[in-house]
Write a protein that holds these residues in place. Structure first.
Motif, PDB file in Angstrom:
ATOM      1  N   GLN A  33      38.412  20.670  49.415  1.00 51.43           N
ATOM      2  CA  GLN A  33      38.140  21.354  48.227  1.00 51.43           C
ATOM      3  C   GLN A  33      36.845  21.773  48.093  1.00 51.43           C
ATOM      4  N   ARG A  56      36.504  24.618  50.702  1.00 48.55           N
ATOM      5  CA  ARG A  56      36.935  25.995  49.901  1.00 48.55           C
ATOM      6  C   ARG A  56      36.174  26.718  48.882  1.00 48.55           C
ATOM      7  N   GLU A  57      35.614  25.740  47.984  1.00 48.96           N
ATOM      8  CA  GLU A  57      34.923  26.197  46.852  1.00 48.96           C
ATOM      9  C   GLU A  57      33.459  26.887  47.240  1.00 48.96           C
ATOM     10  N   TYR A  87      32.923  27.944  50.143  1.00 52.28           N
ATOM     11  CA  TYR A  87      33.116  28.921  51.072  1.00 52.28           C
ATOM     12  C   TYR A  87      33.295  30.387  50.332  1.00 52.28           C
ATOM     13  N   LEU A 119      44.144  23.957  55.628  1.00 55.15           N
ATOM     14  CA  LEU A 119      43.959  23.271  54.140  1.00 55.15           C
ATOM     15  C   LEU A 119      44.930  23.151  53.383  1.00 55.15           C
ATOM     16  N   GLY A 157      45.645  23.344  49.185  1.00 58.92           N
ATOM     17  CA  GLY A 157      44.766  24.415  48.719  1.00 58.92           C
ATOM     18  C   GLY A 157      45.247  25.643  49.569  1.00 58.92           C
ATOM     19  N   LYS A 158      44.675  26.601  49.517  1.00 58.35           N
ATOM     20  CA  LYS A 158      44.959  28.058  50.338  1.00 58.35           C
ATOM     21  C   LYS A 158      44.434  27.834  51.553  1.00 58.35           C
ATOM     22  N   ILE A 193      42.570  28.933  54.753  1.00 54.27           N
ATOM     23  CA  ILE A 193      41.600  29.578  55.397  1.00 54.27           C
ATOM     24  C   ILE A 193      41.331  29.283  56.828  1.00 54.27           C
TER      25      ILE A 193
END
Length: 716
Positions: A560, A563-564, A566, A638, A643-644, A646
């Motif tokens: 997480q 992701r956040e 990035y 991921l 999560g989505k 990437i």
């Protein structure tokens, strides 16, 4: 009738005449110079008889001696070694012809003894010892010394056992004894000493009563008691019964008003019932204990045994972890006086909820040798020490009001820090102890163990834990340690291996911390010097090897976080997430190096289906700060972490810097390095595509230099 009267009257008149002649013509005081002269000759000490020596005729023949003093040798503080106010003794004459010694009441009033040892070791009683030794040498017989007539006469004499002795009684009153040892600096005084002995005869029970008071430096004590004894003819055997002793003791820290000991009977080689009772206060603790046992002593007085020795005690005081504390014990012991060896068997010992059993043996010497084995079914130190209750009280009473809390904090801040002092371990130099302890269940600092086995020894300043093993949270722990206190500060070594331990429940119980999950294997090999808190931190060196499997780090979700950050870097909207703050791993390893306040590692690694993590850095456990860099490589999707996807960050190493304090660490992603890796990856992908179209031209050195220059220009 007249003849009978004359037959009776004549012996009486002869006896009366003899007594009158004795009184008129024999003055006992004329023997004073002879007694003084012989005392001087035999002891070298001066005898002073101030009072008169007088005859006594009723109810039996005897004499009375007035005030008498035996002078000390020169150089001693007291003038006398012994003095007495009056001495009286009566003896019946006629029974002597029938080998019967009938002594009337012996009285000794105001006797005082002064025993003194000078700094150079000389004692005032040495004169008496030397005199006795000289007499033995002078009287030592040789083969040719005794004539035949003498030997024959001695052979025909009747042994002393044929004599019978009767004693009307003994009375000692107002006696005192002073013992001063200037070598050791001790002083003991006994006063108000009294002794009363009832009529004594062979094979007859005689009652004795005594009382004494005393002081030894700052200690004061008193004792009184009574007993009955019986001597067999020839004094070969004796028995005691109705033995009672009641004593008291006090010093600046202790006060015992009642110390009682009683024996119904006492005979050698027989079991004798004993009871005891003690009540008082010691170092702020109220003590009340009583018990019983079966005492046996052999005729040679070489072995003493005590069977079924019981203790029923109650202790009260603020210094106790639990008050009141109920202690019960049943044990057997035997002591061999010839070998100075004690055997002790502990059948059971309970102290509130704690229970023990075991055995021990002690050999007395300059350094007593102690060997023991102890077992307990269950020990909960937290409950016994009141730690559970203390934690509960702290949670309910913390910060009752701001003003009091602020004032308390201000007082703490203004208080001068106390200097740390090395513990005094000199007592270890006087010990020779070796033993083992087994505990079925054990709890300390909220950590729970089972099947605890430990062996250790203390020998002349060196203490070593030779082995320690226990089951611990589905795993095991084995340890050894050594402490050398022969020099100050003390030095120590510790080795420990933890295998297969479930880490999260252990940390939750011990530190109320659930940040780490998994199965832990830890190897510890450290050493240090000094036992003060700061000294331990500053001098501790060694290694700690960590190998965790199938676990997770709670409190941070690396996926997480990537992701956040990035998304922010790309200018995209950061979507909210309810993901658990947790990062799973299949394996985590590290070698921690401890070096005088700093712990560092350069081989931290962690593997998971998503990530590969490497780390290096250090932490200062004196300041409790950290500076650590974790390099994370994404090797999976991921999406697997909720999560989505990437995938553009796949195979890119992302550095995460951890800094700040232990309780509030800061996490920071170094994305400039991530972007550099991303551009390099895209450039490599573009070069590959150009290579497919243009052949090997793009691979010349000039092109590569141009690309590198472009990248450096973007990130420097």
């Amino acid at each position: 009738m007249k003849k009978l009267f004359l037959f009776i009257a004549i012996p009486i008149l002869v006896l009366l005449g003899a007594i009158v002649a004795l009184v008129l013509f024999v003055n006992p005081n004329q023997f004073k110079p002879l007694i003084v002269e012989q005392t001087q000759k035999q002891t070298g000490l001066e005898l002073v008889i101030e009072g008169d020596i007088s005859w006594k005729f009723f109810p039996s023949l005897g004499f009375e001696l007035g005030k008498t003093e035996l002078r000390n040798p020169q150089g001693f503080s007291q003038p006398n070694l012994f003095k007495v106010d009056t001495v009286g003794i009566d003896v019946s004459v006629s029974p002597l012809f029938n080998q019967q010694l009938e002594i009337g009441n012996i009285t000794l009033d105001g006797a005082e003894f002064y025993l003194e040892t000078l700094k150079d070791g000389r004692k005032n009683i040495d004169a008496l010892n030397k005199a006795q030794a000289g007499q033995v040498e002078d009287q030592a017989p040789t083969v040719n010394d005794a004539p035949a007539e003498s030997l024959s006469t001695e052979a025909t004499e009747k042994p002393a056992s044929d004599w019978s002795i009767n004693l009307a009684g003994v009375t000692v009153s107002n006696a005192a004894i002073e013992i001063q040892d200037k070598q050791s600096g001790t002083y003991t005084k006994l006063y108000d000493v009294s002794l009363t002995l009832s009529e004594f005869a062979i094979d007859t029970w005689t009652r004795a009563e005594f009382a004494v008071k005393g002081e030894n430096n700052q200690q004061q004590f008193s004792a009184k008691g009574s007993a009955e004894f019986k001597l067999a003819k020839g004094f070969s055997e004796y028995s005691l019964r109705e033995i009672e002793l009641n004593a008291g003791f006090s010093d600046p820290s202790n006060q015992f008003d009642s110390i009682q000991l009683a024996l119904d009977t006492f005979d050698f080689d027989k079991s004798n019932a004993l009871t005891y009772d003690l009540a008082g206060n010691a170092a702020g603790l109220d003590i009340n204990m009583k018990g019983s046992g079966s005492l046996t002593i052999d005729k040679a007085i070489s072995k003493v045994t005590m069977d079924k020795l019981t203790l029923d005690a109650t202790f009260k005081g603020d210094a106790l972890p639990q008050s009141p504390m109920k202690v019960d014990m049943v044990s057997d012991l035997s002591f061999d006086l010839t070998k100075s060896h004690l055997n002790f068997v502990l059948e059971t010992l309970t102290a509130n909820a704690l229970a023990f059993d075991g055995k021990a043996n002690v050999t007395l010497g300059d350094i007593p040798k102690v060997r023991f084995s102890l077992h307990s079914p269950n020990i909960d130190l937290d409950e016994f020490l009141g730690l559970n209750l203390a934690s509960s009280n702290e949670s309910t009473t913390a910060n009752p009001n701001t003003s009091d809390s602020t004032q308390s904090q201000a007082s703490t801040d203004n208080a001068a820090p106390q200097a740390e002092v090395e513990p005094d371990l000199s007592a270890l130099k006087t010990m020779d102890i070796k033993g083992d302890i087994t505990i079925d269940k054990f709890k300390a600092s909220n950590a729970r163990m089972e099947k605890v086995k430990t062996s250790f020894y203390v020998n002349r300043g060196v203490a070593e834990l030779t082995s320690f093993s226990s089951s611990l949270y589905q795993g095991s722990i084995n340890a050894s340690a050594k402490l050398d206190a022969r020099k100050s500060p003390a030095s120590y070594t510790v080795k420990q291996r933890i295998q297969g331990v479930k880490v999260q429940p252990l940390l939750s119980d011990v530190a109320n911390n659930d940040k780490l999950e998994g199965t832990g294997n830890i190897d510890v090999d450290v050493k240090g010097q000094s036992l003060t808190p700061t000294g331990i931190q500053k001098n501790l060196v060694g290694t700690v090897g960590i190998n965790f499997t199938d676990g997770a780090v709670n409190g941070i979700n690396v996926a997480q976080l990537i992701r956040e950050n990035y998304a922010k870097f790309k200018g995209q909207k950061v979507e909210s997430s309810n993901e658990a703050q947790k990062t799973d791993f299949s394996a985590m390893k590290a070698t921690l190096k401890l070096n005088k306040g700093v712990v560092s590692t350069d081989d931290l690694s962690m593997q998971s289906p998503l990530l590969r993590i490497r780390g290096n850095g250090s932490a200062n456990y004196i300041d409790q700060t950290v500076n650590f860099t974790v390099s994370t490589s994404i090797v999976g999707s991921l999406e697997g972490q909720g999560g989505k996807n990437i995938d553009e960050l796949k195979d890119v190493t992302i550095p995460i810097n951890i800094s700040g304090t232990w309780d509030k660490p800061k996490f920071k992603l170094v994305f400039d390095d991530v972007l550099k890796q991303k551009v390099e990856k895209e450039v490599d992908r573009g070069l590959k595509k150009l290579d497919e179209k243009l052949g090997d031209k793009i691979k010349d050195q000039k092109t590569k230099d141009a690309v590198n220059s472009l990248i450096k220009g973007l990130f420097n």
